[in-house]
Design an enzyme around this catalytic site. Structure first.
Site, PDB file in Angstrom:
ATOM      1  N   GLU A 125     -19.328  -9.146 -20.496  1.00 25.74           N
ATOM      2  CA  GLU A 125     -17.985  -9.175 -20.899  1.00 25.74           C
ATOM      3  C   GLU A 125     -17.935  -8.325 -22.187  1.00 25.74           C
ATOM      4  O   GLU A 125     -18.250  -8.845 -23.118  1.00 25.74           O
ATOM      5  CB  GLU A 125     -17.364 -10.378 -21.250  1.00 25.74           C
ATOM      6  CG  GLU A 125     -17.259 -11.197 -19.946  1.00 25.74           C
ATOM      7  CD  GLU A 125     -15.905 -10.948 -19.072  1.00 25.74           C
ATOM      8  OE1 GLU A 125     -15.443  -9.977 -19.078  1.00 25.74           O
ATOM      9  OE2 GLU A 125     -15.894 -11.506 -17.904  1.00 25.74           O
ATOM     10  N   CYS A 161     -10.680  -8.125 -27.885  1.00 22.59           N
ATOM     11  CA  CYS A 161     -11.069  -7.176 -26.955  1.00 22.59           C
ATOM     12  C   CYS A 161     -10.142  -6.343 -26.012  1.00 22.59           C
ATOM     13  O   CYS A 161     -10.292  -5.394 -25.519  1.00 22.59           O
ATOM     14  CB  CYS A 161     -12.303  -7.904 -25.960  1.00 22.59           C
ATOM     15  SG  CYS A 161     -11.717  -9.061 -25.193  1.00 22.59           S
TER      16      CYS A 161
END
Ligand code: NAD
Length: 517
Positions: free
Chosen positions: A256, A290
């Site tokens: 991720e 993010c």
């Protein structure tokens, strides 16, 4: 006594079981707002990490044997514990990461909701089931189930120090694995708190969730410590190193990584709502998200109104460490340099800059950055191409939504994104064609709050998924079983089959499949 008060004890206690063999000293965690000491933690070395993983392996067998019900009860106890101590954990997140208390509450709430979903859906998603055996094995029964890896190594970042790692931890545990978690060196106290909370809430399975602390070397040691799978959340450069280290032992990885998420504002968008969402998506958490919005592509029909609305909203923002602050300091002091470099590069390339009204001279320290909007940055500029991870937002005028989509999709990363349009069909069409793992229509980041929706990216944003059914399956391997129910007179998988069997099979295939053209 609160877990925060016990943290030093907690640290010592975990060191007591691991430290006696090998650590290379300790390190301090300090508040990014004040510089005050938050805690002192061991730097666990390779031997200590290996021992922790070995303990987790023993615990994982007992954990798996508890079955879905036994695990579900314990995961519920953990969730209850976290919910009862929500404010205590939010205080610690505020101290160690710097974000406002209210944002910490929101982050922990999302993590608890995911934990509840993972526990409730594990059996249905992963449990044994019969599947159709098909024509060639019609005399067999076929079974499918999803079995845990054993021990999952989780390496986490500092920006959402609860929500992000818990996305891997909750789904791993629910799938029947034990977890060894290496939190960021910037947020070790939060990681230690989460594991201490597990020990308090689930005292009969303490080694099922353990924490090791340290820097990159400790993370690298976890990659090579014999875990069944490594779930990494962090930057792309570190992700590449993690994948290379895991390749040595063929350990599967989930990556991720970062993003440069875009918002498309179409001709018919609700411009006020789009501006509100863009400002929050870009500036909340100081832009250290993010899936934060870093780029906006607004069509020429709405561009001027959108910029005016964003300008008005940005002017109200104020960074600080008090409860009324819009967002906190940069958690990692070095990130301020990256943000300034991107803003300077954009300005040098001719971009116009809009800053909030708040006077930077009154900010508590240099770790607090003013909200900054960059207009018409050239597409090849570093401020458009690389993750800035600060309270900045670029807005670029485009001809129409198609051009916006084209520019959105040129990024090497593709994590999330957003589309604003009043047309349901247009919104879904743009969302589907956006090169990203997740897209929200007429909002930002909403996909992260829907536990049934998988979370993850494409391209340089990584691969694999946490959350949802895919997130549960990510921490398992499919196990396929067949059982012969009745023997057939002709067994095709035997040297004893008659010579004519293959011809008969070819004829059947011709009848069943040959008619398709
Ligand atoms: P980072 O890559 O610097 O560090 C992440 C973790 O990796 C830390 O725990 C660090 O100690 C560890 N690490 C460092 N070197 C290592 C090595 N060689 N082997 C193993 N582990 C190692 O990232 P960061 O600064 O902590 O986090 C910010 C980044 O994370 C941003 O790019 C952000 O976009 C990304 N992020 C992604 C998601 C997502 O879900 N996709 C979520 C949050 C953050």
């Amino acid at each position: 006594m609160s877990l925060v008060d016990q943290l030093d004890t907690v640290t010592d206690a975990s060191a007591g079981t691991v430290d006696r063999h090998a650590t290379t000293g300790t390190f301090e965690s300090t508040s990014p707002a004040s510089g005050a000491l938050v805690g002192i933690f061991p730097v666990h070395d390779a031997e200590a990490v290996r021992e922790t993983v070995e303990r987790a392996r023993g615990a994982s067998e007992r954990w798996a044997a508890l079955g879905f019900d036994g695990r579900g009860k314990r995961l519920a106890a953990y969730r209850g514990y976290l919910a009862r101590r929500l404010n205590e954990l939010a205080d610690l997140v505020h101290r160690e990461n710097g974000k406002p208390h209210a944002d910490a509450i929101l982050e922990i709430t999302l993590a608890i909701d995911h934990l509840a979903w993972a526990g409730a859906h594990a059996r249905k998603t992963l449990g044994p089931r019969r599947v159709r055996a098909g024509m060639l094995a019609a005399n067999h029964a076929a079974y499918l189930e999803y079995q845990p890896f054993g021990v999952i190594g989780v390496i986490g970042p500092w920006n959402y120090p609860v929500y992000t790692p818990m996305g891997s931890i909750s789904y791993s545990l629910a799938a029947g694995n034990a977890v060894v978690f290496k939190p960021s060196e910037h947020t070790p106290a939060i990681g230690a708190w989460l594991a201490a909370a597990w020990r308090a809430a689930v005292p009969d399975a303490v080694d099922v969730f353990q924490v090791v602390t340290g820097f990159g070397d400790t993370g690298a040691a976890l990659c090579g410590a014999g875990v069944g799978k490594l779930a990494f959340t962090g930057s792309a450069p570190t992700g590449r190193k993690v994948m290379a280290a895991c390749a040595e032992t063929l350990t599967p990885v989930l990556l991720e990584l970062g993003g440069k998420d875009a918002m498309i504002v179409d001709d018919d968008a609700d411009v006020v709502a789009a501006a509100d969402a863009a400002v929050w998506g870009a500036m909340s958490n100081g832009g250290q998200t993010c899936i934060g919005i870093e780029r906006v592509y607004a069509t020429s029909a709405v561009y001027d109104r959108f910029v005016a609305e964003v300008t008005a909203q940005v002017q109200k923002l104020r960074p600080g460490s008090d409860d009324e602050a819009s967002y906190g300091p940069m958690t990692m002091a070095s990130q301020t340099g990256v943000v300034r470099r991107h803003v300077d590069a954009a300005t040098a390339a001719g971009a116009r800059v809009i800053r909030g009204d708040a006077d930077p001279g009154l900010f508590p320290s240099e770790n607090y950055l003013a909200p900054t909007v960059l207009l018409d940055v050239p597409e090849d500029n570093v401020a458009i191409r690389e993750e800035t991870f600060g309270p900045t937002l670029s807005i670029t005028k485009v001809r129409d939504a198609e051009e916006a989509l084209e520019l959105t999709n040129t990024s090497a990363t593709g994590l999330g994104g957003a589309v604003f349009t009043r047309s349901k069909a247009r919104g879904l069409d743009l969302a589907r064609r956006m090169r990203s793992g997740m897209t929200s229509i007429n909002s930002v980041i909403t996909f992260a709050s829907v536990p049934a929706l998988p979370f993850g990216g494409v391209g340089d944003s990584g691969f694999g998924r946490i959350h949802g059914e895919d997130g549960l399956k990510e921490f398992t391997r499919a196990k396929s079983i067949t059982r012969q129910r009745v023997a057939l007179p002709v067994n095709l998988m035997s040297f004893g089959r008659p010579a004519t069997a293959a011809d008969a099979l070819a004829r059947v295939m011709g009848m069943v499949h040959g008619r398709h053209r």
